[in-house]
Design a protein around this motif. Sequence first.
Motif, mmCIF file in Angstrom:
data_model
loop_
_atom_site.group_PDB
_atom_site.id
_atom_site.type_symbol
_atom_site.label_atom_id
_atom_site.label_comp_id
_atom_site.label_asym_id
_atom_site.label_seq_id
_atom_site.Cartn_x
_atom_site.Cartn_y
_atom_site.Cartn_z
ATOM 1 N N UNK A 176 11.547 2.364 17.995
ATOM 2 C CA UNK A 176 10.140 2.561 17.139
ATOM 3 C C UNK A 176 9.684 3.676 17.280
ATOM 4 N N UNK A 177 9.528 4.521 18.477
ATOM 5 C CA UNK A 177 8.726 5.630 18.603
ATOM 6 C C UNK A 177 9.667 6.995 17.886
ATOM 7 N N UNK A 178 10.800 6.711 17.591
ATOM 8 C CA UNK A 178 11.778 7.975 16.969
ATOM 9 C C UNK A 178 11.864 7.753 15.799
ATOM 10 N N UNK A 182 19.688 18.666 1.675
ATOM 11 C CA UNK A 182 20.749 19.619 2.176
ATOM 12 C C UNK A 182 22.096 19.532 1.589
ATOM 13 N N UNK A 183 22.711 18.218 1.412
ATOM 14 C CA UNK A 183 23.882 18.091 0.934
ATOM 15 C C UNK A 183 24.017 17.625 -0.529
ATOM 16 N N UNK A 184 22.975 17.828 -1.241
ATOM 17 C CA UNK A 184 22.769 17.756 -2.546
ATOM 18 C C UNK A 184 23.228 16.315 -3.081
ATOM 19 N N UNK A 185 22.579 15.244 -2.398
ATOM 20 C CA UNK A 185 23.008 13.799 -2.771
ATOM 21 C C UNK A 185 21.723 13.179 -3.055
ATOM 22 N N UNK A 186 21.975 12.069 -4.073
ATOM 23 C CA UNK A 186 20.835 11.319 -4.387
ATOM 24 C C UNK A 186 20.846 10.058 -3.419
ATOM 25 N N UNK A 187 19.705 9.897 -2.710
ATOM 26 C CA UNK A 187 19.661 8.592 -1.632
ATOM 27 C C UNK A 187 18.511 8.237 -1.590
ATOM 28 N N UNK A 188 18.512 6.942 -1.151
ATOM 29 C CA UNK A 188 17.103 6.076 -1.176
ATOM 30 C C UNK A 188 17.106 5.801 0.245
ATOM 31 N N UNK A 189 15.774 5.541 0.787
ATOM 32 C CA UNK A 189 15.626 4.999 2.061
ATOM 33 C C UNK A 189 14.612 3.905 1.941
ATOM 34 N N UNK A 190 15.133 2.668 2.535
ATOM 35 C CA UNK A 190 14.495 1.455 2.494
ATOM 36 C C UNK A 190 14.639 0.843 4.041
ATOM 37 N N UNK A 191 13.816 0.236 4.514
ATOM 38 C CA UNK A 191 13.860 -0.447 5.879
ATOM 39 C C UNK A 191 13.043 -1.465 6.326
ATOM 40 N N UNK A 192 13.798 -1.998 7.377
ATOM 41 C CA UNK A 192 12.985 -3.154 8.043
ATOM 42 C C UNK A 192 12.289 -2.503 9.313
ATOM 43 N N UNK A 193 11.308 -1.613 8.850
ATOM 44 C CA UNK A 193 11.007 -0.562 9.835
ATOM 45 C C UNK A 193 10.329 -1.367 11.019
ATOM 46 N N UNK A 194 9.724 -2.306 11.038
ATOM 47 C CA UNK A 194 9.010 -3.006 12.074
ATOM 48 C C UNK A 194 10.005 -2.775 13.330
ATOM 49 N N UNK A 195 11.429 -3.089 13.198
ATOM 50 C CA UNK A 195 11.903 -3.061 14.295
ATOM 51 C C UNK A 195 13.056 -1.822 14.384
ATOM 52 N N UNK A 216 0.930 -1.119 -0.019
ATOM 53 C CA UNK A 216 -0.118 0.033 -0.095
ATOM 54 C C UNK A 216 1.066 1.356 0.140
ATOM 55 N N UNK A 217 0.107 2.374 -0.407
ATOM 56 C CA UNK A 217 1.221 3.721 -0.394
ATOM 57 C C UNK A 217 0.792 4.668 0.561
ATOM 58 N N UNK A 218 1.374 5.756 0.579
ATOM 59 C CA UNK A 218 0.980 6.985 1.641
ATOM 60 C C UNK A 218 1.120 8.350 1.055
ATOM 61 N N UNK A 219 0.682 9.227 1.737
ATOM 62 C CA UNK A 219 0.893 10.600 0.928
ATOM 63 C C UNK A 219 2.361 11.101 1.497
ATOM 64 N N UNK A 220 2.889 10.585 2.663
ATOM 65 C CA UNK A 220 4.091 11.076 3.397
ATOM 66 C C UNK A 220 4.826 9.850 3.875
ATOM 67 N N UNK A 221 6.104 10.114 4.230
ATOM 68 C CA UNK A 221 6.735 9.199 4.919
ATOM 69 C C UNK A 221 6.296 8.932 6.417
ATOM 70 N N UNK A 222 5.885 10.191 6.728
ATOM 71 C CA UNK A 222 5.543 10.462 8.092
ATOM 72 C C UNK A 222 4.272 9.397 8.269
ATOM 73 N N UNK A 223 3.398 9.315 7.718
ATOM 74 C CA UNK A 223 1.973 8.638 7.780
ATOM 75 C C UNK A 223 2.513 7.205 7.682
ATOM 76 N N UNK A 224 3.296 6.772 6.617
ATOM 77 C CA UNK A 224 3.591 5.163 6.674
ATOM 78 C C UNK A 224 4.449 4.782 7.653
ATOM 79 N N UNK A 225 5.279 5.611 8.494
ATOM 80 C CA UNK A 225 5.901 5.161 9.533
ATOM 81 C C UNK A 225 4.974 5.338 10.845
ATOM 82 N N UNK A 226 4.254 6.374 10.910
ATOM 83 C CA UNK A 226 3.254 6.363 11.947
ATOM 84 C C UNK A 226 2.416 4.893 11.938
ATOM 85 N N UNK A 227 1.777 4.543 10.748
ATOM 86 C CA UNK A 227 1.107 3.394 10.469
ATOM 87 C C UNK A 227 1.868 2.200 11.027
ATOM 88 N N UNK A 228 3.200 2.214 10.871
ATOM 89 C CA UNK A 228 4.085 1.027 11.386
ATOM 90 C C UNK A 228 3.946 0.952 12.882
#
Length: 464
Positions: free
Chosen positions: A343-345, A359-372, A222-234
């Motif tokens: 998890x709360x942070x 801020x640093x002008x870098x191409x970066x991805x984020x992927x995570x085992x966010x359940x832990x 599923x997808x979310x409007x923001x990372x915050x929404x996705x992480x708060x769901x987790x």
Amino acid sequence: MTIAAAIAELSTLLGARLVTSQADRTLHGQNETYYPLTPPDAVAYPETTAEVSQIMAICHAQDCPVTPYGAASSLEGQHLAVQGGVSLDMTRMNRVLAVNAEDLNAVVQPGITRIALNEELRATGLFFPVDPGANASMGGMAGTRASGTTAVRYGTMRENVLALEAVMADGTVIRTGTKARKSSTGYDLTHLLVGSEGTLGIITELTLRLQGIPEATAAATCRFASVQDAVNCVILTIQSGLPMARIELLDHMMVRGFNLYADAGLPEMPHLFLEFHGSKAGVAEQMASFAEIAEDFGATGWRTATRAEDRNALWKMRHSAHYASAALGKGKRLWPTDVCVPISQLATAVVQAQDDAVRLGLTSTIVGHVGDGNFHAGVSVNPEDADEMARAEAFTKALADTALRLGGTVSGEHGIGLGKQSLMNKEHGPAVAYMRAIKQAFDSKGILNPGKMLPPLAMAKAAE
């Protein structure tokens, strides 16, 4: 006492299984990330614990460095022979020695990979659950205390290694732990060696905890409007006690990478990839409960996959994150890093990482085992561009500082190796001196994977 003398003795011992050709040395000096080519002086291919013991005895007598080598999938350069010497290639020690189905454990050699192990276990109705993504070897996974996509349900290598056989620096063979599920005897050497990255001993046999293959398995996205929404769901999902088997976060840049690399056709928005294990009724209940939580955070595009081929395709794509991240860099190398926070942070840490990359002008991805609370960032870099490398280093240090400030750790999965030595003092402070004392007790000559894990003394003094 020299490396050359050790190689001469090893050649007599191993014959054709001691290789000094440029091609083999080059192969063993490569890595998946941005480190330069670092070939060893020779490559040894042992086939038994006795041979490993003899190799170590020779190298100990000759003060010759020894660097263990498995599938070479580590991301912090753990397998690189940075001080030369012998690369100890364990891939020929790749057998399942015993499967004790009634006790839910298996005894294996370190060179077997997780996929090969699970193929051999299939007929037993059991499986080994730790899944770091890469088809890593069991010895390497134990050495780096690997975890991965299923850690939220089944734990990391720390929880899944019951016992070990290991060869010490001087060739002594020891056994740690038993097939029993717990023990109150002596120091816990098993879990001291798990995560030691080959700096304390060479693992030659592992007793692993197994799990029953679940009756039913289902995956979903599923997808979310923001990372915050996705992480708060987790966060709410975990706090609600839902027994998730996998719960993976992809930010919009990671999704863009999948679209480039695998023509995934996903909307470039933050996504969660999920998996549920249990009985048929239990899986249906878990999915319904998660969907209800996700709806409260604005989740859309809910898709399920119950057929094995569909689930496998989903996780194959997820496991290609390293290469999909590299695709965004258009031919650049990848500087991967990871942290783990309470998890709360998690939302705070992920958003900070995204902001730092911009801020640093870098191409970066984020992927995570966010359940832990564990997530990875993949930064595209050109090792020949000193400015870009400096900005990437600033990013990784900022991410580590964020994790420590939030009560976390500078690595939840990749380990220390070469890349994170400078952060050990920040996280552990005076405890590093005690780690150094353990290293000295186990390896007084410093021949086991030298140059890894512990920061050089000069670095430690500078941090004081």
